[in-house]
Structure formats: C-alpha cells, structure tokens
Design a protein around this motif. Structure first.
Motif, PDB file in Angstrom:
ATOM      1  N   MET A   1     -15.750  96.553  34.241  1.00  0.00           N
ATOM      2  CA  MET A   1     -16.632  97.143  33.220  1.00  0.00           C
ATOM      3  C   MET A   1     -16.009  98.425  32.667  1.00  0.00           C
ATOM      4  N   ALA A   2     -16.045  98.605  31.350  1.00  0.00           N
ATOM      5  CA  ALA A   2     -15.364  99.752  30.725  1.00  0.00           C
ATOM      6  C   ALA A   2     -16.243 100.994  30.721  1.00  0.00           C
ATOM      7  N   ALA A   3     -15.622 102.161  30.975  1.00  0.00           N
ATOM      8  CA  ALA A   3     -16.359 103.427  30.883  1.00  0.00           C
ATOM      9  C   ALA A   3     -16.544 103.766  29.410  1.00  0.00           C
ATOM     10  N   TYR A   4     -17.634 104.456  29.094  1.00  0.00           N
ATOM     11  CA  TYR A   4     -17.890 104.882  27.714  1.00  0.00           C
ATOM     12  C   TYR A   4     -17.157 106.203  27.478  1.00  0.00           C
ATOM     13  N   ILE A   5     -16.452 106.302  26.342  1.00  0.00           N
ATOM     14  CA  ILE A   5     -15.722 107.537  26.024  1.00  0.00           C
ATOM     15  C   ILE A   5     -16.659 108.463  25.243  1.00  0.00           C
ATOM     16  N   VAL A   6     -16.960 109.621  25.821  1.00  0.00           N
ATOM     17  CA  VAL A   6     -17.854 110.577  25.162  1.00  0.00           C
ATOM     18  C   VAL A   6     -17.069 111.312  24.071  1.00  0.00           C
ATOM     19  N   GLU A   7     -17.633 111.315  22.838  1.00  0.00           N
ATOM     20  CA  GLU A   7     -16.892 111.893  21.709  1.00  0.00           C
ATOM     21  C   GLU A   7     -16.847 113.418  21.739  1.00  0.00           C
ATOM     22  N   ASP A   8     -17.906 114.053  22.249  1.00  0.00           N
ATOM     23  CA  ASP A   8     -17.920 115.521  22.285  1.00  0.00           C
ATOM     24  C   ASP A   8     -18.788 115.985  23.449  1.00  0.00           C
ATOM     25  N   THR A   9     -18.692 117.278  23.759  1.00  0.00           N
ATOM     26  CA  THR A   9     -19.450 117.795  24.897  1.00  0.00           C
ATOM     27  C   THR A   9     -20.617 118.671  24.439  1.00  0.00           C
ATOM     28  N   LYS A  10     -20.838 118.698  23.129  1.00  0.00           N
ATOM     29  CA  LYS A  10     -21.924 119.535  22.586  1.00  0.00           C
ATOM     30  C   LYS A  10     -23.288 118.994  23.000  1.00  0.00           C
ATOM     31  N   LYS A  11     -24.207 119.890  23.292  1.00  0.00           N
ATOM     32  CA  LYS A  11     -25.564 119.528  23.705  1.00  0.00           C
ATOM     33  C   LYS A  11     -26.253 118.656  22.639  1.00  0.00           C
ATOM     34  N   ILE A  12     -26.937 117.610  23.094  1.00  0.00           N
ATOM     35  CA  ILE A  12     -27.684 116.737  22.173  1.00  0.00           C
ATOM     36  C   ILE A  12     -29.047 117.381  21.879  1.00  0.00           C
ATOM     37  N   THR A  13     -29.358 117.500  20.608  1.00  0.00           N
ATOM     38  CA  THR A  13     -30.617 118.118  20.168  1.00  0.00           C
ATOM     39  C   THR A  13     -31.456 117.097  19.391  1.00  0.00           C
ATOM     40  N   THR A  14     -32.676 117.470  19.085  1.00  0.00           N
ATOM     41  CA  THR A  14     -33.525 116.581  18.269  1.00  0.00           C
ATOM     42  C   THR A  14     -32.843 116.294  16.935  1.00  0.00           C
ATOM     43  N   GLN A  15     -32.214 117.344  16.361  1.00  0.00           N
ATOM     44  CA  GLN A  15     -31.549 117.169  15.063  1.00  0.00           C
ATOM     45  C   GLN A  15     -30.443 116.129  15.159  1.00  0.00           C
ATOM     46  N   ARG A  16     -29.674 116.188  16.248  1.00  0.00           N
ATOM     47  CA  ARG A  16     -28.573 115.230  16.405  1.00  0.00           C
ATOM     48  C   ARG A  16     -29.111 113.809  16.610  1.00  0.00           C
ATOM     49  N   ILE A  17     -30.223 113.701  17.347  1.00  0.00           N
ATOM     50  CA  ILE A  17     -30.819 112.373  17.578  1.00  0.00           C
ATOM     51  C   ILE A  17     -31.296 111.785  16.244  1.00  0.00           C
ATOM     52  N   MET A  18     -31.932 112.627  15.415  1.00  0.00           N
ATOM     53  CA  MET A  18     -32.428 112.142  14.122  1.00  0.00           C
ATOM     54  C   MET A  18     -31.268 111.790  13.185  1.00  0.00           C
ATOM     55  N   GLN A  19     -30.202 112.573  13.272  1.00  0.00           N
ATOM     56  CA  GLN A  19     -29.024 112.314  12.437  1.00  0.00           C
ATOM     57  C   GLN A  19     -28.359 110.980  12.824  1.00  0.00           C
ATOM     58  N   MET A  20     -28.452 110.641  14.114  1.00  0.00           N
ATOM     59  CA  MET A  20     -27.819 109.396  14.573  1.00  0.00           C
ATOM     60  C   MET A  20     -28.400 108.184  13.851  1.00  0.00           C
ATOM     61  N   LYS A  21     -29.727 108.218  13.608  1.00  0.00           N
ATOM     62  CA  LYS A  21     -30.317 107.095  12.852  1.00  0.00           C
ATOM     63  C   LYS A  21     -29.750 107.068  11.431  1.00  0.00           C
ATOM     64  N   LYS A  22     -29.685 108.258  10.802  1.00  0.00           N
ATOM     65  CA  LYS A  22     -29.167 108.323   9.424  1.00  0.00           C
ATOM     66  C   LYS A  22     -27.731 107.803   9.355  1.00  0.00           C
ATOM     67  N   ASP A  23     -26.947 108.099  10.401  1.00  0.00           N
ATOM     68  CA  ASP A  23     -25.536 107.687  10.421  1.00  0.00           C
ATOM     69  C   ASP A  23     -25.350 106.257  10.938  1.00  0.00           C
ATOM     70  N   GLY A  24     -26.462 105.610  11.288  1.00  0.00           N
ATOM     71  CA  GLY A  24     -26.368 104.236  11.799  1.00  0.00           C
ATOM     72  C   GLY A  24     -25.762 104.161  13.182  1.00  0.00           C
ATOM     73  N   LYS A  25     -25.868 105.275  13.951  1.00  0.00           N
ATOM     74  CA  LYS A  25     -25.330 105.267  15.326  1.00  0.00           C
ATOM     75  C   LYS A  25     -26.462 104.991  16.309  1.00  0.00           C
ATOM     76  N   LYS A  26     -26.246 104.095  17.249  1.00  0.00           N
ATOM     77  CA  LYS A  26     -27.292 103.731  18.215  1.00  0.00           C
ATOM     78  C   LYS A  26     -27.473 104.822  19.276  1.00  0.00           C
ATOM     79  N   ILE A  27     -28.700 104.941  19.740  1.00  0.00           N
ATOM     80  CA  ILE A  27     -29.049 105.977  20.731  1.00  0.00           C
ATOM     81  C   ILE A  27     -29.234 105.316  22.108  1.00  0.00           C
ATOM     82  N   ALA A  28     -28.566 105.863  23.118  1.00  0.00           N
ATOM     83  CA  ALA A  28     -28.691 105.330  24.483  1.00  0.00           C
ATOM     84  C   ALA A  28     -29.544 106.276  25.328  1.00  0.00           C
TER      85      ALA A  28
END
Ligand code: KIV
Length: 272
Positions: A1-28
């Motif tokens: 099974m492959a490990a997931y590569i984390v793109e950045d170490t910046k804290k996830i905020t509500t703004q980033r979670i909402m932006q993920m939908k706009k960018d079409g990125k799935k939330i885990a």
C-alpha cells in the motif's frame, strides 16, 4: 500500500477546507480519540481529524453515542489536539449539549472550544437547531453540520438504517443543507443516505460535503478503528477495510503470551 505524500506542512483551516471544494480537491477526514492515534493520522497527511462522539462506542463500549458527556469529549479532544500539528481538529458536541436551548448550546460550544483545543465543532441536525447553530457561528466557532443518519437520534429512527430514501425526508434534508449553509456552517457531513441525494446536495451548496455511507461527495470520513479492521464483526456495506488489525494484534498478543509462558521472553539482549 502506498503512503500519501503530503504537499505542505501548513495548518489546515476552515478557509483551506472550503477552498478545496472550489479547487475540486477531495477532503480526507478520519476519527481519532487519543494522542497516539491522532499523531499517526496527522502524520499520514489527513485533512481533518474528527473527535467523534463515536468515542462512546469505540472507546467506552457503550451501545450508542448518547451516554458520552461534554467532559469526556473535551478529554478526548485535548488528547487528540496534542498529537496533531497540521490537520484541522473537529470535535463532536455530544447528545444533550445543544438540544435543550439556544443559550445552553452556545454556552456549551464556547466551553468546548475554550477547553478542548479543537479547531471547530460538529453537531447533528438541521432546521430544528438552526438558531443555535447560527449563534455558535456568531460566537466565532467554526461549525460542521451533520445530516442523514444522525446517531444521536437512533431511538427516534429505530435503528441505523439508510435515511432519506423517501421524497419527504429527502426534501427535508435538501432544505436542511441549505439552511446550514446559510447559518454559516463551513462544511457538512452526510451519513448513510442514497448516493443520488448526496450528489444533489454537493451541487446545491457551496460548502464542502463530507460523506460516510453516502456515495461520492467532496470528501469522505470513516471511523479509524473500523477502516483499520480493529473490530472484526462490524462490516457495513459502506466500509472499506484497509487493514486487518484485529488479526495482526491478536497474533502479536498471542505470541507475547506464549513467549512469557515458555520463558523465551525476555532473553539476554532484552535484559539489563
Ligand atoms: O462520531 C463520529 O465518528 C461521526 C462520524 C461517523 C461522522 O460522527
């Protein structure tokens, strides 16, 4: 099974979670109730760690989520928050902490935020709690909604079966989702509803929709102990098992008992 590569170490905020939908990125999103598990889940690259009231079942062995208290949820959330550096930590408001009145709900939410170390709260229900939810958001607290199968209402539903299969319940859920968005929720969990209804909600609201047993959504959530296969008898259709920790732990613990009993543990290198 492959490990997931984390793109950045910046804290996830509500703004980033909402932006993920706009960018079409799935939330885990995945649950954790303790420091060690939270550290592993965060380091794997999770977006949201949920301190679910499922701790009532998984940690305490209760039949439902109803008996867990505010103090117990705060304890679990504090343990998790200490283990998490990057993910957003969301803590469930337990049964009884927001159902009595708007004022009581806001007071409990403020206390849970102040004492738990969580980055936001989740609570179940729609129109019936909308004034409370608006009040909590107005207090500056990020709120995640939860519709569909809401386990705190298990006695009203009469079980854990799929919700909103008929038009009336589906229409109410659509209306509730809209109301939660208007009240200021930054995201929404949909649990155990038909996939077609989830698709409609995802298209209708601008906030991210996170599904569990609800088909394709903007993100997915599972209970960590379930997806790791720690309980070998819980096998609902929606659950994908990524490990069989029950068997692995059973073998390891069995081997330890054997080694102790036959005197092969500890050996010389394990002794001072
Ligand atoms: O308590 C919990 O773990 C939850 C998830 C199942 C969404 O609410």
């Amino acid at each position: 099974m492959a490990a997931y590569i984390v793109e950045d170490t910046k804290k996830i905020t509500t703004q980033r979670i909402m932006q993920m939908k706009k960018d079409g990125k799935k939330i885990a999103m995945l649950t954790s109730y303790d420091y060690t598990m939270a550290q592993i889940v965060d380091q794997a690259g999770m977006d949201i760690v949920l301190v679910g009231d499922s701790a009532s079942n998984i940690m305490a062995g209760n039949l439902t989520t109803l008996p867990i208290t505010i103090d117990e949820m705060i304890y679990h959330a504090r343990c998790v928050a200490r283990g998490v550096k990057r993910a957003m930590v969301i803590c469930d408001m337990p049964f009884g902490s927001y159902q009595i009145s708007r004022e009581d709900g806001i007071r409990n939410a403020v206390r849970m935020m102040a004492e738990s170390g969580a980055d936001g709260l989740k609570l179940e229900g729609g129109e019936e709690f909308i004034d409370t939810i608006r009040g909590i958001v107005n207090a500056g607290i990020p709120v995640m909604g939860h519709l569909g199968l809401t386990p705190q209402s298990v006695y009203k539903f009469g079980g854990y079966s799929v919700r909103a299969k008929d038009d009336a319940e589906a229409d109410k859920l659509l209306n509730d989702a809209k109301l939660l968005e208007q009240a200021g929720c930054f995201s929404l969990v949909l649990e155990k509803i038909p996939a077609e209804l989830t698709k409609k909600v995802c298209q209708m609201v601008s906030i991210p929709v996170i599904g569990i047993g609800a088909g394709i959504a903007d993100g997915q959530v599972l209970v960590a102990h379930d997806m790791l296969g720690m309980n070998d008898s819980f096998k609902p259709k929606f659950l994908r098992r990524y490990a069989d920790l029950h068997a692995i732990m059973n073998d390891a613990i069995g081997q330890y008992i054997t080694d102790v009993k036959d005197g092969s543990f500890p050996n010389e290198t394990e002794s001072y």
